[in-house]
Motif scaffolding. Structure first.
Motif, mmCIF file in Angstrom:
data_model
loop_
_atom_site.group_PDB
_atom_site.id
_atom_site.type_symbol
_atom_site.label_atom_id
_atom_site.label_comp_id
_atom_site.label_asym_id
_atom_site.label_seq_id
_atom_site.Cartn_x
_atom_site.Cartn_y
_atom_site.Cartn_z
ATOM 1 N N SER A 99 7.494 -1.988 3.388
ATOM 2 C CA SER A 99 7.165 -1.094 4.495
ATOM 3 C C SER A 99 8.165 -1.170 5.649
ATOM 4 O O SER A 99 8.100 -0.367 6.574
ATOM 5 C CB SER A 99 5.772 -1.421 5.032
ATOM 6 O OG SER A 99 4.828 -1.364 3.996
ATOM 7 N N HIS A 122 10.871 3.186 0.267
ATOM 8 C CA HIS A 122 9.529 2.974 0.835
ATOM 9 C C HIS A 122 8.661 4.202 0.574
ATOM 10 O O HIS A 122 8.833 5.234 1.220
ATOM 11 C CB HIS A 122 9.637 2.710 2.344
ATOM 12 C CG HIS A 122 8.302 2.530 3.002
ATOM 13 N ND1 HIS A 122 8.116 2.701 4.352
ATOM 14 C CD2 HIS A 122 7.078 2.185 2.501
ATOM 15 C CE1 HIS A 122 6.848 2.477 4.646
ATOM 16 N NE2 HIS A 122 6.199 2.168 3.543
ATOM 17 N N GLY A 126 -0.340 4.771 0.184
ATOM 18 C CA GLY A 126 -1.010 3.528 -0.153
ATOM 19 C C GLY A 126 -2.465 3.602 0.217
ATOM 20 O O GLY A 126 -2.977 4.664 0.608
ATOM 21 N N THR A 127 -3.128 2.495 0.061
ATOM 22 C CA THR A 127 -4.525 2.394 0.465
ATOM 23 C C THR A 127 -4.716 0.989 1.030
ATOM 24 O O THR A 127 -3.769 0.203 1.067
ATOM 25 C CB THR A 127 -5.506 2.562 -0.729
ATOM 26 O OG1 THR A 127 -5.446 1.387 -1.539
ATOM 27 C CG2 THR A 127 -5.177 3.781 -1.570
ATOM 28 N N HIS A 192 -1.724 0.710 12.725
ATOM 29 C CA HIS A 192 -2.462 -0.347 12.031
ATOM 30 C C HIS A 192 -2.885 -1.449 13.012
ATOM 31 O O HIS A 192 -4.001 -1.945 12.948
ATOM 32 C CB HIS A 192 -1.626 -0.933 10.886
ATOM 33 C CG HIS A 192 -1.849 -0.235 9.574
ATOM 34 N ND1 HIS A 192 -1.278 0.981 9.268
ATOM 35 C CD2 HIS A 192 -2.602 -0.563 8.504
ATOM 36 C CE1 HIS A 192 -1.671 1.356 8.064
ATOM 37 N NE2 HIS A 192 -2.470 0.439 7.573
ATOM 38 N N ARG A 226 -11.486 0.782 7.588
ATOM 39 C CA ARG A 226 -10.794 0.868 6.291
ATOM 40 C C ARG A 226 -9.391 0.274 6.437
ATOM 41 O O ARG A 226 -8.981 -0.578 5.655
ATOM 42 C CB ARG A 226 -10.708 2.326 5.819
ATOM 43 C CG ARG A 226 -10.070 2.470 4.438
ATOM 44 C CD ARG A 226 -9.833 3.918 4.046
ATOM 45 N NE ARG A 226 -8.760 4.554 4.790
ATOM 46 C CZ ARG A 226 -7.465 4.330 4.588
ATOM 47 N NH1 ARG A 226 -7.075 3.484 3.654
ATOM 48 N NH2 ARG A 226 -6.554 4.947 5.302
ATOM 49 N N TRP A 235 0.532 -7.272 5.922
ATOM 50 C CA TRP A 235 0.644 -6.771 7.299
ATOM 51 C C TRP A 235 1.199 -7.808 8.258
ATOM 52 O O TRP A 235 1.908 -7.478 9.197
ATOM 53 C CB TRP A 235 -0.685 -6.157 7.761
ATOM 54 C CG TRP A 235 -0.798 -4.796 7.152
ATOM 55 C CD1 TRP A 235 -1.502 -4.445 6.036
ATOM 56 C CD2 TRP A 235 -0.079 -3.619 7.551
ATOM 57 N NE1 TRP A 235 -1.285 -3.127 5.734
ATOM 58 C CE2 TRP A 235 -0.422 -2.589 6.646
ATOM 59 C CE3 TRP A 235 0.808 -3.322 8.580
ATOM 60 C CZ2 TRP A 235 0.092 -1.293 6.747
ATOM 61 C CZ3 TRP A 235 1.320 -2.030 8.684
ATOM 62 C CH2 TRP A 235 0.965 -1.041 7.780
HETATM 63 O O1 LIG Z 1 -4.022 3.203 3.709
HETATM 64 C C1 LIG Z 1 -3.392 3.753 4.628
HETATM 65 O O2 LIG Z 1 -3.942 4.505 5.449
HETATM 66 C C2 LIG Z 1 -1.947 3.522 4.768
HETATM 67 O O3 LIG Z 1 -1.419 3.651 5.849
HETATM 68 C C3 LIG Z 1 -1.179 3.156 3.546
HETATM 69 C C4 LIG Z 1 0.183 2.656 3.790
HETATM 70 C C5 LIG Z 1 0.379 1.341 4.171
HETATM 71 C C6 LIG Z 1 1.645 0.855 4.348
HETATM 72 C C7 LIG Z 1 2.730 1.671 4.160
HETATM 73 O O4 LIG Z 1 3.957 1.167 4.338
HETATM 74 C C8 LIG Z 1 2.574 2.985 3.793
HETATM 75 C C9 LIG Z 1 1.286 3.473 3.593
#
Ligand SMILES: O=C(O)C(=O)Cc1ccc(O)cc1
Ligand SMILES: NC(=O)C1=CN([C@@H]2O[C@H](COP(=O)(O)OP(=O)(O)OC[C@H]3O[C@@H](n4cnc5c(N)ncnc54)[C@H](O)[C@@H]3O)[C@@H](O)[C@H]2O)C=CC1
Length: 305
Positions: A99, A122, A126-127, A192, A226, A235
């Motif tokens: 990321s 990159h 994602g989830t 985030h 979430r 992270w």
């Molecule tokens: O789950 C989510 O909402 C995300 O934001 C997913 C995500 C996480 C990290 C990244 O580097 C790219 C996409």
């Protein structure tokens, strides 16, 4: 014929698992070799049909591979690059899915031998889930994947990797690593952190019981919970490696937050209304430009979660 004869996936989690399934869907890889540290993950990856072979070590997986994908938390990339470097086939491409890009380049590039192409990448998809079972073939459909090829990258190797991502359903852009890290600090990393903070605040506020938080979660807070359930190791590494850009954006965020806080305290409705009008226009611009891949009219599978 497949685009790559042998692809080695290092770290069989959400992203590598989704890549394996998307590559199979598109017939893009002749052979998919995977590696994971634990027996449980290796067995699970075989059971799910992600890999043709799974290996206990990364060096075995990369032997003879023409594409190697580093799909581990950013903090693990340097050690893996050092470990696989002597075993890479001449002419192979090494890519990653981290990321953050600047720190990955600094960590990985010095270890790679001449004649190996390093093209960082990159997927912006994602989830909050992790592990091999979290992967799904549609994850990258209509999502962006950003490649940050260093100057002097072999154009044929870059085109081949771009074709792979397109074959997995993604749209591909190229930019330099520093710009990527600033853009992602705004669009992903700072948001985030804000989600983590907000969920922490709700948890600290003992006057609001857990059941009330769950019961009365409007969509905004539900989304925060979430996101705040995302993998802690991944992270932690994002914030430790995209420090400068994230701190820059958080500094600006704090200034704006104070301005809004002041407007609320002083009852400055005009300021609040003007601010929210501006932000609404930004959202509408995104949707009208077709840039919101989650919009219901986009005709794609929504990210799970
Ligand atoms: O789950 C989510 O909402 C995300 O934001 C997913 C995500 C996480 C990290 C990244 O580097 C790219 C996409
Ligand atoms: N989760 C997401 O939504 C997204 C993640 N990314 C990036 O993709 C990378 C992988 O993330 P995910 O697939 O989500 O994680 P994940 O947690 O699902 O998978 C990572 C895998 O790497 C393994 N691993 C960790 N350290 C290792 C080491 N030293 N050697 C070998 N294997 C090791 C873990 O056991 C796990 O199986 C990260 O760098 C992340 O920044 C990129 C886009 C989206």
């Amino acid at each position: 014929m497949a685009l790559y004869g042998r692809v080695a996936l290092i770290g069989l989690g959400l992203i590598a698992g989704s890549m394996a399934l998307a590559m199979r869907r598109g017939g893009l890889a002749g052979h998919i070799a995977g590696t994971a540290r634990t027996d449980a993950t290796r067995t699970e990856a075989l059971r799910l049909g992600l890999c043709d072979t799974v290996h206990a070590t990364a060096t075995e997986a990369v032997a003879g591979a023409d594409l190697v994908v580093l799909a581990v938390p950013i903090g693990a990339m340097e050690g893996l690059a050092a470990e696989i470097a002597p075993h890479l086939a001449p002419g192979a491409t090494v890519t990653d899915v981290g990321s953050v890009k600047g720190a990955v380049i600094d960590a990985v590039a010095p270890h790679l031998p001449q004649g190996v192409h390093f093209i960082p990448g990159h997927p912006i998809a994602g989830t909050e889930q992790s592990g091999p079972g979290a992967g799904f073939a549609e994850l990258f459909d209509n999502r962006w994947c950003i490649l940050t090829p260093p100057e002097g990258t072999d154009p044929a190797a870059a085109t081949r990797l771009r074709t792979l991502w397109e074959g997995m359903g993604a749209r591909v852009d190229e930019m330099d690593a520093a710009h990527h890290d600033l853009v992602l600090a705004v669009t992903s990393h700072a948001p985030h952190l804000i989600a983590y903070t907000m969920v922490g605040v709700a948890d600290d506020l003992r006057r609001v019981t857990d059941s009330e938080v769950i019961k009365y979660s409007a969509a905004g807070f539900r989304d925060f919970t979430r996101i705040a359930a995302s993998d802690p190791t991944m992270w932690r590494d994002v914030f430790l490696t995209n420090r400068a850009a994230t701190l820059e954006i958080l500094g600006r965020f704090t200034e704006e937050l104070f301005a809004l806080q002041r407007a609320i305290r002083t009852g400055d409705g005009e300021m609040l209304h003007a601010y929210f009008t501006r932000t609404r226009a930004i959202r509408r611009g995104i949707v009208e430009a077709g840039q919101d891949t989650d919009a219901p009219d986009f005709g794609r599978a929504k990210t799970r979660g």
